[in-house]
Write a protein that holds these residues in place. Structure first.
Motif: not given
Lengths: 77, 377
Positions: B292-298, B146-148, B321-326
């Motif tokens: 790292a996997v979670a981030f990349s998949i997100g 979730g990068a939060d 802009v989709g990449a900013a969704g994480v």
């Protein structure tokens, strides 16, 4: 718990979780659109200011600048 | 002579264990990353220092009654610190870009796939001997995607307190690494032509809409996902204070003094969980890997969703802009902007990327609520 059983639980949570996230945020899209419908845009007060700028510049200055621009353009030809 | 011996037995030198020395090196590494490299310094600095403090022999910072012990129990075990931070984040967040283009919420939602895919991955890791993640552990690890930071700490403190140190360090380290992790994935999934897409200017958003927004989000959460109300509720409180315009003093405190004070203690408390016997395990390596996997998949699923939406949308959508969704506000949005500028120097995507970016914050809070409801309940 058996690993494969745990894996199927995880797969279930994955499916359920994504459906829930999409459903919830999809609901928010509808909510935001509804709010936007009932909140008219605020009237803009901006354009009135631009006229003032013109008024403050005295005709002499305008004349001087246009003369200068005219001269500059001629010199470049 | 006896006195001298006693004094020697009280020095750090005589009492160091190998694990503590290694953990101090880890703390020093975090300090280095924060100070020299500037990676999330606001959190990695107190975490790194907390890590050093927690591993001092004989000092007893983390023993019952020690300062860090109290800070942890008051702030993190109760979930209070991450929630206060979330209120501050709410007070700092402008939802204008999202309200102007609400379908960006779907990008924030699809980037959460990183979380749920990692949950699956963490359980699958149990097939490797040496790993033993329960469903609760796996959920807490997965939320790194979730990068939060505050959300990750909140969920970990509820579901897997013994993994909290590693999870928090992984979450904040990867957030700092967003500019390094994301661009290669974004470029691999899009063509130059797609990256050049110029998006329509956003409409202006009225103050009324901004005031109603946090209230509506809270209302929807209360009705459908009460488990997410601690996070979403505090977030909405902060945002309402910001937008309503009558409590500027409170809003300014929430986004400055309060969040700073809490950040100091949160960092220290997280650092205090970095003790040798809990951090120097094979599980930590698994957590760092899964993070790292979670981030990349997100990132990847956000970009893919943006591509799909762009195909059906009436207005053009740049898949970047989709990449900013994480979430990872505002770093991920800046990265999208930067990669977009590389393809087309006149295309500023920052405001467009802020929409999915703040949607990602909501999305990960919602995902955390869902995990709490399913796994914790």
């Amino acid at each position: 718990m058996d690993v494969f059983e745990a894996l199927s639980t995880a797969a279930n949570i994955m499916l359920l979780g994504m459906v829930c996230v999409f459903a919830f945020l999809g609901l928010l899209v509808i909510v935001i659109n509804t709010i936007a419908k009932y909140c008219p845009e605020e009237a803009k007060a901006a354009p009135a200011k631009q006229n003032n700028v013109n008024d403050q510049v005295s005709p002499d200055v305008v004349a001087a600048i246009s003369a200068a621009v005219h001269k500059y353009r001629k010199s470049r030809d | 002579m006896e006195g001298l011996l006693k004094l020697w037995n009280d020095t750090g030198l005589a009492n160091f264990e190998v694990g503590q020395v290694v953990m101090m090196a880890v703390g020093a590494l975090l300090l280095y990353l924060a100070i020299v490299r500037g990676y999330e310094p606001l959190l990695l600095l107190p975490i790194g220092f907390g890590c050093v403090l927690a591993n001092i022999p004989m000092a007893g910072f983390t023993d019952e009654g020690g300062m860090l012990w109290y800070v942890y129990h008051v702030g993190i075990e109760t979930g209070v610190f991450p929630l206060l931070i979330f209120m501050g984040v709410g007070a700092m967040t402008d939802f204008g870009a999202l309200i102007a283009n609400p379908k960006m919420l779907f990008l924030g939602a699809s980037a959460q796939f990183g979380i749920f895919a990692t949950l699956f991955g963490a359980i699958a890791l149990n097939l490797v001997p040496g790993f033993e993640f329960s469903l609760a552990d796996a959920s807490a690890i997965a939320i790194i995607g979730g990068a939060d930071g505050p959300t990750a700490i909140f969920l970990a403190s509820k579901l897997a307190p013994e993994l909290l140190g590693a999870i928090a360090v992984a979450a904040y380290s990867y957030m700092a690494l967003v500019p390094i992790i994301q661009p290669p994935i974004m470029k691999a999934l899009t063509s130059v032509k797609e990256r050049e897409i110029v998006m329509e200017q956003l409409r202006p958003v009225s103050k009324k809409e901004k005031v109603f927004f946090p209230l509506a989000v809270l209302f929807a959460t209360v009705l459908f996902l009460p488990a997410a109300t601690p996070l979403v509720g505090m977030f909405c409180l902060g945002n309402l204070m910001r937008e309503c315009g009558v409590v500027d003093r409170l809003s300014s405190t929430a986004q400055n003094e309060l969040i700073n004070i809490v950040t100091i203690f949160l960092g220290l408390a997280v650092g205090s969980k970095l003790s040798a016997e809990k951090f120097l395990t094979i599980e930590t390596i698994g957590i760092l890997l899964l993070g790292a996997v979670a981030f990349s998949i997100g990132t990847a699923s956000g970009v893919m969703m943006a591509k799909v939406m762009g195909r059906f949308s009436k207005t053009p959508i740049n898949p970047l802009v989709g990449a900013a969704g994480v979430s990872a506000v505002p770093m991920a949005a800046r990265v999208a902007n930067k990669v977009g500028l590389e393809a087309n120097p006149h295309n500023f995507l920052l405001m467009h990327a802020m929409g999915p970016n703040v949607a990602g914050v909501l999305g990960s809070a919602v995902a955390a609520g869902i995990l709490l409801a399913i796994v914790g309940g």
